[in-house]
Enzyme design. Sequence first.
Site, PDB file in Angstrom:
ATOM      1  N   SER A   1      39.476  20.580  26.461  1.00 53.09           N
ATOM      2  CA  SER A   1      38.282  21.273  26.036  1.00 53.09           C
ATOM      3  C   SER A   1      37.845  21.006  24.631  1.00 53.09           C
ATOM      4  CB  SER A   1      38.567  23.012  25.802  1.00 53.09           C
ATOM      5  OG  SER A   1      38.085  23.542  27.120  1.00 53.09           O
TER       6      SER A   1
ATOM      7  N   LYS B   1      34.408  19.532  24.376  1.00 50.65           N
ATOM      8  CA  LYS B   1      33.064  20.116  24.396  1.00 50.65           C
ATOM      9  C   LYS B   1      32.432  20.167  23.213  1.00 50.65           C
ATOM     10  CE  LYS B   1      35.143  23.102  27.911  1.00 50.65           C
ATOM     11  NZ  LYS B   1      36.129  24.215  28.226  1.00 50.65           N
TER      12      LYS B   1
ATOM     13  N   TYR C   1      32.563  15.354  33.301  1.00 54.15           N
ATOM     14  CA  TYR C   1      33.095  16.359  32.440  1.00 54.15           C
ATOM     15  C   TYR C   1      34.766  15.945  32.503  1.00 54.15           C
ATOM     16  CZ  TYR C   1      35.265  20.886  31.832  1.00 54.15           C
ATOM     17  OH  TYR C   1      36.170  21.975  31.227  1.00 54.15           O
TER      18      TYR C   1
ATOM     19  N   TYR D   1      39.026  30.122  22.608  1.00 54.85           N
ATOM     20  CA  TYR D   1      39.016  31.006  23.873  1.00 54.85           C
ATOM     21  C   TYR D   1      38.715  32.467  23.606  1.00 54.85           C
ATOM     22  CZ  TYR D   1      41.253  26.717  25.430  1.00 54.85           C
ATOM     23  OH  TYR D   1      41.311  25.346  25.858  1.00 54.85           O
TER      24      TYR D   1
ATOM     25  N   VAL E   1      43.719  22.826  26.288  1.00 51.92           N
ATOM     26  CA  VAL E   1      44.928  23.256  26.816  1.00 51.92           C
ATOM     27  C   VAL E   1      45.654  22.128  26.764  1.00 51.92           C
ATOM     28  CG1 VAL E   1      43.994  25.058  28.393  1.00 51.92           C
ATOM     29  CG2 VAL E   1      44.033  22.556  29.260  1.00 51.92           C
TER      30      VAL E   1
HETATM   31  N1  GLU Z   1      39.738  20.246  31.791  1.00 54.64           N
HETATM   32  C1  GLU Z   1      40.157  21.667  31.540  1.00 54.64           C
HETATM   33  C2  GLU Z   1      39.647  22.680  32.644  1.00 54.64           C
HETATM   34  O1  GLU Z   1      38.421  22.341  32.763  1.00 54.64           O
HETATM   35  C3  GLU Z   1      39.479  21.976  30.095  1.00 54.64           C
HETATM   36  C4  GLU Z   1      40.314  23.236  29.853  1.00 54.64           C
HETATM   37  C5  GLU Z   1      40.723  23.488  28.468  1.00 54.64           C
HETATM   38  O2  GLU Z   1      41.065  22.687  27.541  1.00 54.64           O
HETATM   39  O3  GLU Z   1      40.166  24.686  27.938  1.00 54.64           O
HETATM   40  O4  GLU Z   1      40.262  23.470  33.160  1.00 54.64           O
END
Ligand code: GLU
Length: 334
Positions: free
Chosen positions: A80, A83, A204, A256, A274
Amino acid sequence: MAKYPTYGREEFPYGDEEAFKQVFFEAYENGREMVGCGKVADYIPELRKADYRSFGICLLKKDGSFLSHGDVETRFSMQSICKTVMLAVALRSFGFAKTFSHVKMEPSGDSFNSIIKLDTASNLPYNPMINAGAIQIASLLSTRFSFEELLGITKSFCMDDGITLNRAVYESEWETGDRNRAIAYLLKSKGVLQADPQQTLDLYIRMCSLNVTAKSLAGLGLILANDGQNPFTGEQLVHPRHIRTVNSIMFTCGMYDGSGEFGVKVGIPAKSGVGGGITCGVKGRMGIGIYGPSLDEKGNSIAGITALEHLSHLMHLSVFDYHPIPENGEKGRE
Ligand code: GLU
């Protein structure tokens, strides 16, 4: 949790590099002691292979000095954390108004991969730090950029030419990413996705699968802390007003549904993934990068959060701290 409360809030000897190092190593030790209390992510099968005991912190200052300890060279997927890069690139390329016509800027209060509010409460994802928002941003970016171009941009944001695609993670996530597929097709059904769902998801997932280190995340943090400029080359990667937006969204949504508590206890714009990474930008001062794949119940590196609490508390790193930190050794303003 601070195990060695050597300094009180008012007594930290600013400018004393030895004291600074001591707090850094205390923070590291406090974090390391927590690794057994969390769990490595397993919903993407390839992530299970991480060693829960791994832990590294790198702290990179504007003057080029850095402190690092532990597993700071280990490569792991940024997940994530991409992002933040994607949001910065969207703002840089499409501007504020267009970017936020595709995604909102509110904390969702739901887990990162939730689909509920997207179906019931809004046609647009709540923010660019949850999967739905990042998939929406990826669809926008895919209308203008190839993955290779975004990889090159990520390398410059992280000051790390060694970043590559972790193919095993990419394939593992592609095979098991049904929730993300559901999100992309729901966005398409609402007529808001900007590109084909498969093409969007491919971009993504590739971005999530980029292999970084704690050092690269400190580099990214430093760009965020330094108004979008690489302090070593002078290159302005993103306009300061866009970095301000990215930092604000990271502050409210980056950790989160633990973002509120993190904001209160640590008070630094940060984004976790994650895979166990965290990037933080301490405004005007330093970037902090962390690798610790043992996660707490919110999905944040448990050792990383513990160490950041210690560092922030003792070094007054919160954006709301009442003691400005002088860099030149003189005492802070009362
Ligand atoms: N690639 C992970 C997903 O889409 C990212 C999740 C994360 O790191 O929050 O579930």
